[in-house]
Write a protein that holds these residues in place. Structure first.
Motif, PDB file in Angstrom:
ATOM      1  N   ILE A  81      33.233  73.901  -0.037  1.00 43.65           N
ATOM      2  CA  ILE A  81      34.379  74.275   0.357  1.00 43.65           C
ATOM      3  C   ILE A  81      35.535  74.110  -0.554  1.00 43.65           C
ATOM      4  N   ALA A  86      39.928  73.983   2.146  1.00 41.27           N
ATOM      5  CA  ALA A  86      39.752  72.648   2.861  1.00 41.27           C
ATOM      6  C   ALA A  86      41.092  72.380   3.510  1.00 41.27           C
ATOM      7  N   ASP A  95      38.430  71.160  10.434  1.00 35.24           N
ATOM      8  CA  ASP A  95      37.354  70.058  10.174  1.00 35.24           C
ATOM      9  C   ASP A  95      36.962  69.433  11.139  1.00 35.24           C
ATOM     10  N   LEU A  98      33.870  70.454  12.456  1.00 38.08           N
ATOM     11  CA  LEU A  98      32.394  70.197  11.567  1.00 38.08           C
ATOM     12  C   LEU A  98      31.988  68.755  11.493  1.00 38.08           C
ATOM     13  N   ARG A 102      27.244  67.052   7.253  1.00 39.32           N
ATOM     14  CA  ARG A 102      27.378  66.459   5.946  1.00 39.32           C
ATOM     15  C   ARG A 102      28.181  67.520   5.013  1.00 39.32           C
ATOM     16  N   THR A 103      29.255  67.192   4.269  1.00 36.76           N
ATOM     17  CA  THR A 103      29.500  67.990   3.419  1.00 36.76           C
ATOM     18  C   THR A 103      29.546  67.469   1.828  1.00 36.76           C
ATOM     19  N   ALA A 104      29.475  68.426   1.004  1.00 34.44           N
ATOM     20  CA  ALA A 104      29.187  67.939  -0.411  1.00 34.44           C
ATOM     21  C   ALA A 104      29.833  68.903  -1.422  1.00 34.44           C
ATOM     22  N   LEU A 105      30.117  68.408  -2.725  1.00 31.88           N
ATOM     23  CA  LEU A 105      31.150  69.029  -3.430  1.00 31.88           C
ATOM     24  C   LEU A 105      30.294  70.373  -3.806  1.00 31.88           C
ATOM     25  N   ASP A 106      28.985  70.307  -4.245  1.00 30.54           N
ATOM     26  CA  ASP A 106      28.276  71.326  -4.766  1.00 30.54           C
ATOM     27  C   ASP A 106      26.776  71.267  -4.506  1.00 30.54           C
ATOM     28  N   GLU A 109      24.832  68.036  -5.734  1.00 32.58           N
ATOM     29  CA  GLU A 109      25.261  66.874  -4.979  1.00 32.58           C
ATOM     30  C   GLU A 109      24.455  66.872  -3.684  1.00 32.58           C
TER      31      GLU A 109
ATOM     32  N   VAL B  33      42.863  66.911  -4.209  1.00 40.06           N
ATOM     33  CA  VAL B  33      41.888  67.441  -3.666  1.00 40.06           C
ATOM     34  C   VAL B  33      41.096  68.054  -4.891  1.00 40.06           C
ATOM     35  N   ARG B  40      34.301  64.792  -9.737  1.00 43.56           N
ATOM     36  CA  ARG B  40      33.234  64.506  -8.864  1.00 43.56           C
ATOM     37  C   ARG B  40      33.262  63.013  -8.485  1.00 43.56           C
ATOM     38  N   GLN B  67      41.045  64.174   5.039  1.00 43.84           N
ATOM     39  CA  GLN B  67      40.216  65.011   5.605  1.00 43.84           C
ATOM     40  C   GLN B  67      39.867  66.225   4.889  1.00 43.84           C
ATOM     41  N   ALA B  68      40.807  66.643   3.995  1.00 44.92           N
ATOM     42  CA  ALA B  68      40.356  67.758   2.997  1.00 44.92           C
ATOM     43  C   ALA B  68      39.493  67.227   1.943  1.00 44.92           C
ATOM     44  N   SER B  70      37.503  64.784   2.375  1.00 42.66           N
ATOM     45  CA  SER B  70      36.083  64.532   2.800  1.00 42.66           C
ATOM     46  C   SER B  70      35.292  65.755   3.063  1.00 42.66           C
ATOM     47  N   LEU B  71      35.831  67.032   3.245  1.00 46.54           N
ATOM     48  CA  LEU B  71      35.132  68.256   3.329  1.00 46.54           C
ATOM     49  C   LEU B  71      34.878  68.456   1.951  1.00 46.54           C
ATOM     50  N   ARG B  72      35.287  67.886   0.895  1.00 44.67           N
ATOM     51  CA  ARG B  72      34.617  68.033  -0.711  1.00 44.67           C
ATOM     52  C   ARG B  72      33.817  66.793  -0.783  1.00 44.67           C
ATOM     53  N   GLY B  73      33.563  65.924   0.064  1.00 46.02           N
ATOM     54  CA  GLY B  73      32.173  64.998  -0.305  1.00 46.02           C
ATOM     55  C   GLY B  73      32.835  63.725  -0.563  1.00 46.02           C
ATOM     56  N   ARG B 124      28.117  60.488  -3.063  1.00 40.78           N
ATOM     57  CA  ARG B 124      27.366  61.074  -4.358  1.00 40.78           C
ATOM     58  C   ARG B 124      26.934  60.080  -5.501  1.00 40.78           C
TER      59      ARG B 124
END
Lengths: 125, 125
Positions: A81, A86, A95, A98, A102-106, A109, B33, B40, B67-68, B70-73, B124
Motif C-alpha cells: 500500500i 494509505a 482503512d 481492512l 494483516r498489512t505489510a510493507l512488501d 516482510e 509515512v 523498514r 493509521q496510514a 499501520s497500513l504500511r506495517g 517485522r
C-alpha cells in the motif's frame, strides 16, 4: 484482465493489476478461494503495489477474500500500500474496512510474517 | 518549522514542536509515512511532550499518521500527553479521536511496548 497468481511453496501470491475492473476482482476472489483449497496453501499475499487507487469496492473485496480464505484455513497479508494510497484510504475511512487483515510493507516482510505464524503452529502443515 | 525525526534501531521517534503550524503537521505526516517504508521501521513514536495544546486538527492528524503507518506495517505509540492536555482532550471529546492508537507515558514505556510487540512476532524482523 486476469491477475497473475504465483504459487511459492505453501503460499499464493496474487499481484493486482491497475486496469482491473470490479468484475475482474470478483473473479479473482473466486479463483483465490478455490486455489487456496486446491494447493492447501497456508497463506495468501495480496500485492497491491501496482494499484493507483484503492476504492471502496476494492477494499471490501480484499477484505472479503481475506475472510473467506481464513475460513478455509489460510492467512492473508496485504502488501505494497503506497503512502499516498494509505492516506487516501485513511481519509475516506477505508482503512477501518481492512481491520483484522494483516498489512505489510512488501513481499519480503509478508513472507516473514507468514513463516513466523507457521512456526508458531498457527497454520496447517 | 521542521520536526526532528530520530531513527533508533527499528523505530522512528518524532518530537513534535510547539510552534508547528497545520501545514507543518501535514508535511510531517507525508515524511513519516515515507520514512517508515524507507527504513523498514517496525514502530513509530510520536512524542508530544513539548506541545502546549492538542487541538482537533493535531489530534486528527496524529491519528491519520498512525493509521496510514499501520497500513504500511508499523505500529504507532503516542507519548508525553501532559495531565492538563489529557483533561482538555477528554473535555473536548478529542480522546475518542485517538481511539485505536496506543498511548504511553514516556519514551521508555513506548519502547518497551514496541519491543514486546516485536517479541510476540507482531512486527517485522
Amino acid at each position: 484482465m486476469s491477475t497473475p497468481i504465483l504459487k511459492q511453496g505453501h503460499y499464493l501470491i496474487a499481484s493486482l493489476q491497475p486496469e482491473q475492473s470490479d468484475t475482474d476482482l470478483l473473479q479473482l476472489q473466486d479463483i483465490l478461494v478455490e486455489q487456496v483449497g486446491r494447493f492447501r496453501s497456508r497463506g495468501l499475499i495480496l500485492d497491491v503495489t501496482l494499484l493507483d487507487v484503492m476504492d471502496s469496492f476494492a477494499t471490501r473485496t480484499l477484505r472479503n477474500i481475506a475472510q473467506a480464505v481464513s475460513l478455509r484455513g489460510a492467512e492473508t497479508v496485504i502488501v505494497g500500500i503506497r503512502p499516498e494510497i494509505a492516506f487516501a484510504m485513511v481519509q475516506l475511512g477505508l482503512d477501518a474496512r481492512l481491520s483484522g487483515v494483516r498489512t505489510a510493507l512488501d513481499l519480503e516482510e509478508a513472507l516473514a510474517i507468514l513463516n513466523r505464524r507457521c512456526q508458531e503452529g498457527m497454520c496447517r502443515d
